[in-house]
Design a protein around this motif. Structure first.
Motif, short mmCIF file in Angstrom:
data_model
loop_
_atom_site.label_atom_id
_atom_site.label_comp_id
_atom_site.label_asym_id
_atom_site.label_seq_id
_atom_site.Cartn_x
_atom_site.Cartn_y
_atom_site.Cartn_z
N ALA A 1 0.96 -1.29 -0.24
CA ALA A 1 0.02 0.06 -0.17
C ALA A 1 0.96 1.27 0.10
O ALA A 1 1.91 1.16 0.65
N ALA A 2 0.36 2.26 -0.51
CA ALA A 2 0.99 3.55 -0.69
C ALA A 2 0.12 4.76 -0.01
O ALA A 2 -1.01 4.78 -0.59
N PRO A 3 0.55 5.25 1.17
CA PRO A 3 -0.63 6.27 1.69
C PRO A 3 -0.44 7.43 0.65
O PRO A 3 0.52 8.12 0.13
N THR A 4 -1.72 7.95 0.68
CA THR A 4 -1.91 9.27 -0.27
C THR A 4 -3.05 10.23 0.72
O THR A 4 -4.04 10.15 0.55
N TRP A 5 -2.54 11.09 1.56
CA TRP A 5 -3.26 11.98 2.44
C TRP A 5 -4.33 12.35 1.81
O TRP A 5 -5.40 12.45 2.06
N VAL A 6 -3.94 12.96 0.46
CA VAL A 6 -4.99 14.07 0.06
C VAL A 6 -5.92 13.25 -0.65
O VAL A 6 -7.02 13.82 -1.24
N ILE A 7 -6.06 12.03 -0.82
CA ILE A 7 -6.84 11.25 -1.74
C ILE A 7 -7.68 10.33 -0.78
O ILE A 7 -9.03 10.47 -0.23
N THR A 8 -6.88 9.27 0.10
CA THR A 8 -7.71 8.41 0.71
C THR A 8 -7.64 8.74 2.28
O THR A 8 -8.41 8.18 2.97
N GLY A 9 -6.72 9.78 2.58
CA GLY A 9 -6.71 10.08 3.98
C GLY A 9 -6.03 9.09 5.03
O GLY A 9 -5.67 9.33 6.03
N ASP A 10 -5.23 8.00 4.08
CA ASP A 10 -4.58 7.18 4.83
C ASP A 10 -2.81 7.53 4.83
O ASP A 10 -2.51 8.16 4.12
N SER A 11 -2.42 7.47 6.13
CA SER A 11 -0.94 7.83 6.37
C SER A 11 -0.37 6.20 6.55
O SER A 11 -0.84 5.18 6.70
N ALA A 12 1.02 6.59 6.57
CA ALA A 12 1.96 5.15 6.71
C ALA A 12 1.53 4.58 8.26
O ALA A 12 1.40 3.43 8.29
N GLU A 13 1.43 5.65 8.97
CA GLU A 13 1.08 5.19 10.29
C GLU A 13 -0.22 4.40 10.36
O GLU A 13 -0.35 3.17 11.08
N SER A 14 -1.43 4.92 9.87
CA SER A 14 -2.54 4.30 9.82
C SER A 14 -2.60 2.95 9.17
O SER A 14 -3.37 2.19 9.61
N ILE A 15 -1.97 2.95 8.04
CA ILE A 15 -2.07 1.77 7.18
C ILE A 15 -1.31 0.58 7.98
O ILE A 15 -1.93 -0.50 8.37
N GLN A 16 -0.36 0.88 8.73
CA GLN A 16 0.40 0.10 9.66
C GLN A 16 -0.43 -0.55 10.74
O GLN A 16 -0.54 -1.68 11.17
N ALA A 17 -1.01 0.35 11.52
CA ALA A 17 -1.78 0.07 12.49
C ALA A 17 -2.85 -0.81 12.04
O ALA A 17 -3.29 -1.61 13.04
N ALA A 18 -3.76 -0.44 11.19
CA ALA A 18 -4.73 -1.28 10.58
C ALA A 18 -4.26 -2.96 10.22
O ALA A 18 -5.19 -3.56 10.54
N GLY B 1 -13.07 2.30 6.90
CA GLY B 1 -12.23 3.01 6.03
C GLY B 1 -11.06 2.29 6.00
O GLY B 1 -11.08 0.88 5.83
N ASN B 2 -9.75 2.73 6.10
CA ASN B 2 -8.55 2.01 5.85
C ASN B 2 -8.52 1.27 4.56
O ASN B 2 -8.02 0.29 4.71
N THR B 3 -8.95 1.89 3.53
CA THR B 3 -9.02 1.23 2.24
C THR B 3 -7.61 0.63 1.71
O THR B 3 -7.29 -0.30 1.17
N SER B 4 -6.64 1.54 1.88
CA SER B 4 -5.24 1.15 1.40
C SER B 4 -4.74 -0.09 2.29
O SER B 4 -4.18 -0.98 1.74
N ALA B 5 -4.93 0.09 3.67
CA ALA B 5 -4.51 -1.18 4.23
C ALA B 5 -5.06 -2.62 4.03
O ALA B 5 -4.85 -3.73 3.69
N LYS B 6 -6.38 -2.16 3.53
CA LYS B 6 -7.46 -3.35 2.94
C LYS B 6 -6.89 -3.81 1.80
O LYS B 6 -6.80 -5.03 1.46
N ALA B 7 -6.71 -2.93 0.90
CA ALA B 7 -6.15 -3.32 -0.38
C ALA B 7 -4.64 -4.06 -0.47
O ALA B 7 -4.63 -4.92 -0.83
N ALA B 8 -3.90 -3.75 0.51
CA ALA B 8 -2.61 -4.40 0.76
C ALA B 8 -2.82 -5.86 1.35
O ALA B 8 -2.22 -6.95 0.57
#
Length: 351
Positions: free
Chosen positions: A48-65, A95-102
């Motif tokens: 996953a790649a965090p994209t604050w301005v689109i998904t709202g996901d950060s590296a920290e939130s992706i890892q936490a999820a 939410g957390n769509t980037s983490a779910k995608a990974a």
């Protein structure tokens, strides 16, 4: 076959050159990579790649999820309960769509490795893929030069970033149109940069000047669906939803309400391959075609998107050039000018 563990790694990958849109300028990407380890030693991988301005996901939130609710619903479970586990990933947190995608990618990778088949074969097809090349937003002269170089490099479709300074956008497209052959198709991505009436005015001018625009992505703000519909209803160029589309519910409402002509599916927005397939099928039911796109992402996640795109019959536009911007070359697929070749190795198929 039990999932024994879920592990992650976090790293940065520099870009060959800055990537500019109406929303941001990037000089590197962050990649959060997940590994699902099965009891027989097979490792399924996703990213996953965090994209604050689109998904709202950060590296920290992706890892936490990933290390929290997603790991909890996967570890200790039988990977052969594949569909049940994909549903568990989707429902384990909001939410957390980037983490779910990974995690979804890692599940698909592991499952296909168990079956001994490449992901596209499991999904059911392998049509040819030809990506466009993105031209970042800049001065008209610089964008024309970049477009000309992309055509020299073998790309026959260009995705032009606009919207950061709407007053310059006509000049930008005019300069590019003069710099490249008439048979090169231009796609515009405003990244929410225009107001609805302004978008109608700009697009109408482009139509009168016969700039040869194939489609236009997300001309207005993501939340402004009525504005999106106004643009769709008042121009001839097909209008595509990007940031307005995250979920299957979004897809159903967008196509049923005739808000747009096309949908842009990205795994980081929708939560992975399982939901991407549902979105493309919903759109197909309404006669709406889809594009597969990506954020600035590593080759692993773009490779997963490419397998999905090759297999689904309703995905007919391809925007998969992100790995070509990275200093790290992709190991899940090969590029020959604009054409993409997928590996026949099991899973996502790291070469």
């Amino acid at each position: 076959m039990i999932i024994k563990d879920l592990q992650i790694a976090h790293r940065g990958i520099p870009l060959e050159r800055p990537f500019k849109t109406a929303l941001r300028t990037a000089t590197e990407i962050e990649s959060i990579e997940v590994a699902l380890i099965l009891e027989n030693g097979i490792i399924g991988k996703g990213a996953a790649a965090p994209t604050w301005v689109i998904t709202g996901d950060s590296a920290e939130s992706i890892q936490a999820a990933l290390l929290g609710p997603i790991k909890q619903v996967l570890v200790g479970k039988d990977v052969y309960r594949f569909r049940t586990l994909l549903a568990a990933i989707e429902s384990c947190c909001v939410g957390n769509t980037s983490a779910k995608a990974a995690a979804d990618m890692a599940m698909h990778d592991a499952y296909c490795k168990l079956l001994g088949v490449p992901l596209y074969r499991y999904l059911g097809d392998k049509k040819p893929l030809e990506t466009c090349m993105t031209v970042g937003v800049d001065s008209p002269e610089k964008m024309a030069s970049d477009a000309k170089q992309a055509v020299t490099d073998g790309f026959r479709r260009l995705k032009i970033k606009v919207g950061s300074q709407p007053g310059l956008d006509i000049d930008r497209i005019e300069a590019i149109r003069k710099a490249v052959p008439d048979d090169v198709m231009l796609r515009l991505d405003a990244n929410q940069g225009w107001k609805p009436k302004q978008a109608v005015q700009l697009i109408s001018q482009m139509e009168k000047r016969e700039f040869g625009i194939e489609l236009i992505e997300q001309p207005v703000a993501a939340h402004d669906w009525e504005g999106l519909k106004l643009v769709t209803d008042h121009v001839g160029v097909p209008i595509m939803a990007d940031e307005s589309l995250f979920s299957t519910r979004d897809a159903l409402q967008l196509v049923a309400g005739h808000y747009v002509d096309l949908l842009n599916i990205k795994l980081m927005k929708c939560g992975g391959i399982a939901n991407a397939w549902k979105i493309a099928s919903i759109a197909e039911t309404y006669g709406i075609s889809c594009m597969i796109g990506s954020m600035m992402e590593p080759g692993l996640s773009v490779g997963a998107a490419a397998h999905f795109a090759a297999a689904h019959p309703n995905v007919i536009y391809f925007d998969l050039d992100a790995p070509l911007w990275l200093t790290e070359k992709p190991d899940t697929m090969q590029y020959n000018r604009g054409e993409i070749s997928l590996s026949d190795k099991p899973g996502i198929g790291r070469l």
